[in-house]
Design an enzyme around this catalytic site. Sequence first.
Site, PDB file in Angstrom:
ATOM      1  N   ASP A  99      73.436  10.887  68.811  1.00  0.00           N
ATOM      2  CA  ASP A  99      71.898  10.715  68.133  1.00  0.00           C
ATOM      3  C   ASP A  99      71.129  11.873  68.819  1.00  0.00           C
ATOM      4  O   ASP A  99      70.075  12.095  68.254  1.00  0.00           O
ATOM      5  CB  ASP A  99      71.532   9.120  68.555  1.00  0.00           C
ATOM      6  CG  ASP A  99      71.928   8.334  67.681  1.00  0.00           C
ATOM      7  OD1 ASP A  99      72.555   8.822  66.782  1.00  0.00           O
ATOM      8  OD2 ASP A  99      71.560   7.159  67.982  1.00  0.00           O
ATOM      9  N   HIS A 141      62.036   5.896  73.756  1.00  0.00           N
ATOM     10  CA  HIS A 141      63.585   5.548  74.330  1.00  0.00           C
ATOM     11  C   HIS A 141      63.941   6.213  75.415  1.00  0.00           C
ATOM     12  O   HIS A 141      64.827   5.692  76.023  1.00  0.00           O
ATOM     13  CB  HIS A 141      64.475   5.678  73.078  1.00  0.00           C
ATOM     14  CG  HIS A 141      64.066   5.017  71.830  1.00  0.00           C
ATOM     15  ND1 HIS A 141      63.832   3.398  72.021  1.00  0.00           N
ATOM     16  CD2 HIS A 141      64.036   5.102  70.788  1.00  0.00           C
ATOM     17  CE1 HIS A 141      63.755   2.996  70.918  1.00  0.00           C
ATOM     18  NE2 HIS A 141      63.442   4.012  69.834  1.00  0.00           N
ATOM     19  N   ASP A 176      55.839   1.086  66.750  1.00  0.00           N
ATOM     20  CA  ASP A 176      57.043   1.781  66.115  1.00  0.00           C
ATOM     21  C   ASP A 176      58.052   0.467  65.493  1.00  0.00           C
ATOM     22  O   ASP A 176      57.909  -0.369  66.078  1.00  0.00           O
ATOM     23  CB  ASP A 176      57.709   2.580  67.279  1.00  0.00           C
ATOM     24  CG  ASP A 176      58.930   3.686  66.662  1.00  0.00           C
ATOM     25  OD1 ASP A 176      59.877   3.091  66.397  1.00  0.00           O
ATOM     26  OD2 ASP A 176      58.689   4.741  66.813  1.00  0.00           O
TER      27      ASP A 176
END
Length: 326
Positions: A99, A141, A176
């Site tokens: 990712d 994150h 978000d």
Amino acid sequence: MALQEHGKRRVAYYYDSNVGNYYYGQGHVMKPHRIRMTHHLVLNYGIYRHLEVYRPFPATFEDMCRFHSEDYMEFLRTASPDNLKQYNKQMLKFNVGEDCPLFDGLFEFCQLSSGGSLAAAVKLNKQKADIAINWMGGLHHAKKAEASGFCYSNDIVLGILELLKYHKRVLYVDIDVHHGDGVEEAFYTTDRVMTVSFHKYGDFFPGTGDLKDIGAGRGRYYSVNVPLRDGITDESYRFIFVPVMTKVMEVFQPSAVVLQCGADSLNGDRLGPFNLTLKGHGDCVKFFRDCNVPLMLLGGGGYTPRNVARCWTYETSLAVNMEIPD
């Protein structure tokens, strides 16, 4: 100078024209180019005339290490697509690869994103603006020593740490579609930062953000999570957002607010299953603009670039209280 009650806010806007050049790689949904698209709309709609536009200093290695571990930052600074063979072990350790690919200029990209949020915080601390905007930021994150969910350096945590030098209590709000796990984790045990996250929950990245997660130690009750299901509309979102945030403002009484405006909670997003319109998303910005507290607006997720650009342009126009045609 006190905040101007109605009309115009002093709005500082941070942007570096290089940010759109960074490329996560073929087929990757995160496209920094969407920030450049946003900027061009801000120019073409004439919104820039109401902004103080700044190019932030890139965050330094030392700036980043106020939150991140030195070995992790050193890895981001030295590893590259050309030499990644010798970094196999560290790539695993720091969760860089799938990712979060290792792409050209990765560390500079982190420096721009974090530099914008640090500059925004300093500007608010000096009371030189009422609202400070960094659409390059909002990468919620990233952990102390680990990349996660397309995020490598946590500009939000760095910005909040800067705000805490002048503000006793800072409120962080995250709209978000994904849970703001990196920011929540960083401030999980303190009562000086309250984190509130509205997000899709249940078989969805990053899997955290349960209603029962409320903070620990001195930070107990200072983490608020609002787990939501697919397809939430403007009306249902507002029905939850307004009473929750009204109560939070009343009880916590922050002297500064950081709002992460991830646009992946809009309808039609490539990854997000929510059904918010620009209006519903923008109403969250309006809510805090009308609270008259120093406000930092940050970017974040958003994987249908044209929708992201429209959203952040609209929210920039809300910050300066300017009507723009649809």
